[in-house]
Design an enzyme around this catalytic site. Sequence first.
Site, short mmCIF file in Angstrom:
data_model
loop_
_atom_site.label_atom_id
_atom_site.label_comp_id
_atom_site.label_asym_id
_atom_site.label_seq_id
_atom_site.Cartn_x
_atom_site.Cartn_y
_atom_site.Cartn_z
N ARG A 12 -11.84 -12.80 0.23
CA ARG A 12 -11.39 -11.60 -0.47
C ARG A 12 -9.98 -11.88 -0.99
NH1 ARG A 12 -9.77 -5.75 2.15
NH2 ARG A 12 -9.32 -4.72 0.15
N HIS A 13 -9.68 -11.36 -2.19
CA HIS A 13 -8.34 -11.53 -2.75
C HIS A 13 -7.28 -11.06 -1.76
CE1 HIS A 13 -7.76 -7.21 -3.29
NE2 HIS A 13 -9.04 -7.17 -3.67
N GLY A 14 -6.07 -11.60 -1.90
CA GLY A 14 -4.95 -11.19 -1.05
C GLY A 14 -4.50 -9.76 -1.36
N THR A 16 -2.61 -6.41 -2.44
CA THR A 16 -1.88 -5.89 -3.59
C THR A 16 -1.08 -4.67 -3.11
OG1 THR A 16 -3.54 -4.27 -4.24
CG2 THR A 16 -3.83 -6.51 -5.09
N ASP A 17 -0.18 -4.20 -3.94
CA ASP A 17 0.57 -2.98 -3.58
C ASP A 17 -0.38 -1.79 -3.41
OD1 ASP A 17 2.96 -4.32 -3.51
OD2 ASP A 17 3.63 -3.66 -5.49
N ASN A 19 -3.48 -1.98 -2.28
CA ASN A 19 -4.08 -2.12 -0.94
C ASN A 19 -3.14 -1.53 0.11
OD1 ASN A 19 -5.39 -5.40 -1.64
ND2 ASN A 19 -6.54 -3.51 -1.52
N ARG A 66 -6.07 -10.30 -9.53
CA ARG A 66 -5.82 -10.53 -8.10
C ARG A 66 -6.72 -11.61 -7.51
NH1 ARG A 66 -8.00 -5.32 -8.80
NH2 ARG A 66 -9.84 -4.75 -7.57
N GLU A 93 -15.18 -6.10 -8.80
CA GLU A 93 -15.36 -5.06 -7.79
C GLU A 93 -16.17 -3.91 -8.36
OE1 GLU A 93 -15.86 -4.23 -4.91
OE2 GLU A 93 -13.92 -4.02 -3.91
N HIS A 157 -14.07 -9.52 -4.01
CA HIS A 157 -13.55 -8.24 -3.54
C HIS A 157 -14.30 -7.74 -2.31
CE1 HIS A 157 -11.58 -8.02 -7.53
NE2 HIS A 157 -12.70 -8.60 -7.94
#
Length: 197
Positions: A12-14, A16-17, A19, A66, A93, A157
Amino acid sequence: MTPPRPTIYFIRHGETDWNLEGRLQGQKDIPLNDVGRVQAEEAGRKLRDLAPHVEDLAYIASPMTRTRETMEILRRTLGLHPESYKLDERLVELTFGSWEGMTWKEVRKAEPSLAALREQDKWHYAPPGGGESYAMLVNRIRPFLDGLTRDTVVVAHGGVARAFLAIACGVNHRQAASLDIWQGRVLMIEGRSYRWV
């Protein structure tokens, strides 16, 4: 008899703000934050331990910022050319429609009856404004999975990971819709089984 599906190393992507703030990102194109970039490096190191011949794997990412950032940091960590990978639109996603950008708290306050409907059946509920359900996402993802011919690193995602687990591993819909999908780790899918590393 159907040949076994290749091993999938799902990342899964790292972070983000959004998240961090608990916002529904869906198909909004939000970049990684500093924590997310560190998580992408961590995933790369874990992948190196899992797959000794990383150069022989296929690498495919969702085309969102992302996920591409995560893939490029991961590949750099592995000592591979950061941009030598494929993009696949089917890996984006699921969209939360008009709820994108909101937190669940805001959704529950603004549209309590619709939020309750989704809580009752997360798998089949499609949010308003053109949102997708997990069931719809599965229809988009299945051809991608069926087309894999070699062991593959997929960067995508949380919703996509849940669809993978339902299709590839037979995880029941209620469970799949609520599973935590971790950032900075590798979800290894081999045959019908999966494990987090």
